[in-house]
Design an enzyme around this catalytic site. Sequence first.
Site, PDB file in Angstrom:
ATOM      1  CB  CYS A   1      -1.019  -0.057   1.170  1.00 15.31           C
ATOM      2  SG  CYS A   1      -2.337   1.100   1.043  1.00 15.31           S
TER       3      CYS A   1
ATOM      4  CG  HIS B   1      -3.956  -3.635   2.653  1.00 18.25           C
ATOM      5  ND1 HIS B   1      -2.933  -3.297   3.540  1.00 18.25           N
ATOM      6  CD2 HIS B   1      -4.607  -2.571   2.049  1.00 18.25           C
ATOM      7  CE1 HIS B   1      -2.969  -1.800   3.332  1.00 18.25           C
ATOM      8  NE2 HIS B   1      -3.951  -1.387   2.624  1.00 18.25           N
TER       9      HIS B   1
ATOM     10  CD  GLU C   1      -1.714  -6.073   5.261  1.00 15.97           C
ATOM     11  OE1 GLU C   1      -1.421  -6.498   3.867  1.00 15.97           O
ATOM     12  OE2 GLU C   1      -2.156  -5.169   5.412  1.00 15.97           O
TER      13      GLU C   1
END
Lengths: 243, 285
Positions: A79, A224, A226
Amino acid sequence: MIAIIDYGMGNLRSVQKAFEAAGHQAAVTRERHVLNDASHLVLPGVGAFADCMANLEQYGLIEPIRGAIARGKPFLGICLGLQLLFTESEEFGLHKGLNLVPGRVKRFPWGLAGTDPIRRGSVPVRPFDGLRVVPSGIEGRTGQAPAEAEPVPRLKVPHMGWNALTITREAPPLRGVETGAHFYFVHSYYVEPSDPSVACTMTEYGIPFVSSIWRDNVFACQFHPEKSQSVGLRIIRNFGAWR
Amino acid sequence: MLTKRIIPCLDVKDGRVVKGVSFVNLRDAGDPVEIAKAYDRDGADELCFLDITASHENRKTILDVVTRTAEQVFMPLTVGGGVGTLEDIRTLLTAGADKVSINTAAVEQPDFVKTAAERFGTQCIVVAIDAKRRVIGVKRRANDAKRRVTGATRRLNSAKRRQAPAAGWEVFTHGGRRSAGLDAVEWARKMEGYGAGEILLTSMDQDGTLNGYDLDLTAAVSEAVSVPVIASGGAGTLEHLYEGFTHGGADAVLVASLFHYRTHTIPEAKAYLRKRGIAVRLGGE
């Protein structure tokens, strides 16, 4: 061991937990010797571009990042961690980035038209056509716009939610990920590299934009991993295994 | 294309889920973490915990829930309920929340939203708005009563109301008990200007009725702001979700009972929406 660069912002723990779930040990740190000894570096990021650059500077993290990338250590930017690699950003004025990838970070233009055909009634709307958007099908049907034209949908900024990747180059961390896979995005700015060939995935949000880049040992993504469930963990796992 | 999001919402009190959840095969159906994992497997796009813990001493139970969830579930997590200080936000984000939702504190102290957005970034600040329709005159009230009858009647009345002079919606706080004396649409616009990255919009009229979202309210707010809007309150059928996205123009829908009681599952909802032309992410995509 993988080092997640701690510059005092963002939810670094979630990145760390994702690495652990993918079977890689990871530490959140700003200690220079830990960063030097690490096998891989991760620069996550939420928050404002200028604040983040200021923090990297204040904690003396810029040189370790430059050095590690120059020495060929696998590097993952997430990001804002992607955007910071660029020359400059338009976020709240013009700010200098790390300038490791020539190019600019730009805001999504206001009022981009959506390609979503169903919002507010059923008038299909053509994708981005300059700044003017013409509902398709209307001219052909009646020769004129209907008396009560539906409002043209405008894309929301931030670009928030799950969107698809089109893979243009098979970067090693993308192994096993296919075009059409959805990842979680949340951002108002996107990167525009001077050399478009650094892109390895593209995503569409009113305009096509570069959603990840790959150059040598550097992979950085706007989305993202994650927060992108199993497909995201795959990228995390691949990155940890990248040599 | 950006897909529309489906967000299951769990009410959590003292670390336990309060509304009954009828998932089978859960070791502990009252454990929010177990349910979060089940929704993760089902392909939920995000998850929302609403902390309704009343006593101050038990407030930290939510932190434990968030920490345990973030260790096992890798999707965006929003936590709301009683968020009133920067410290509240910091501890929730550190525990693993991605966004916090601010409701009463925003009304009492609008600058708090501004400070929070500056400190933590707009992307993690959700402003929750509880709105109630302003009732003007008997005719409207009669129409409102009729709305409960069928979807067709409701849509008809909804169309009629759109032609009638707009009475608007009023913002409420304290779980819908206290009027804030604010217009919901104007308030949403103001909060966007203060740095809200998203608006979680709940219709107090529709909440718990299973009669569908307040589509006029959702459309009015969605058109007024340029940040994403989550429709909430009233989803009882899959068609309601469809209407929330189309007529309401919502970017995401918050769903509680419909999924908790297994009237439908998330894969069913997504298959239905995709069939009707809504861009949604199916499992494994």
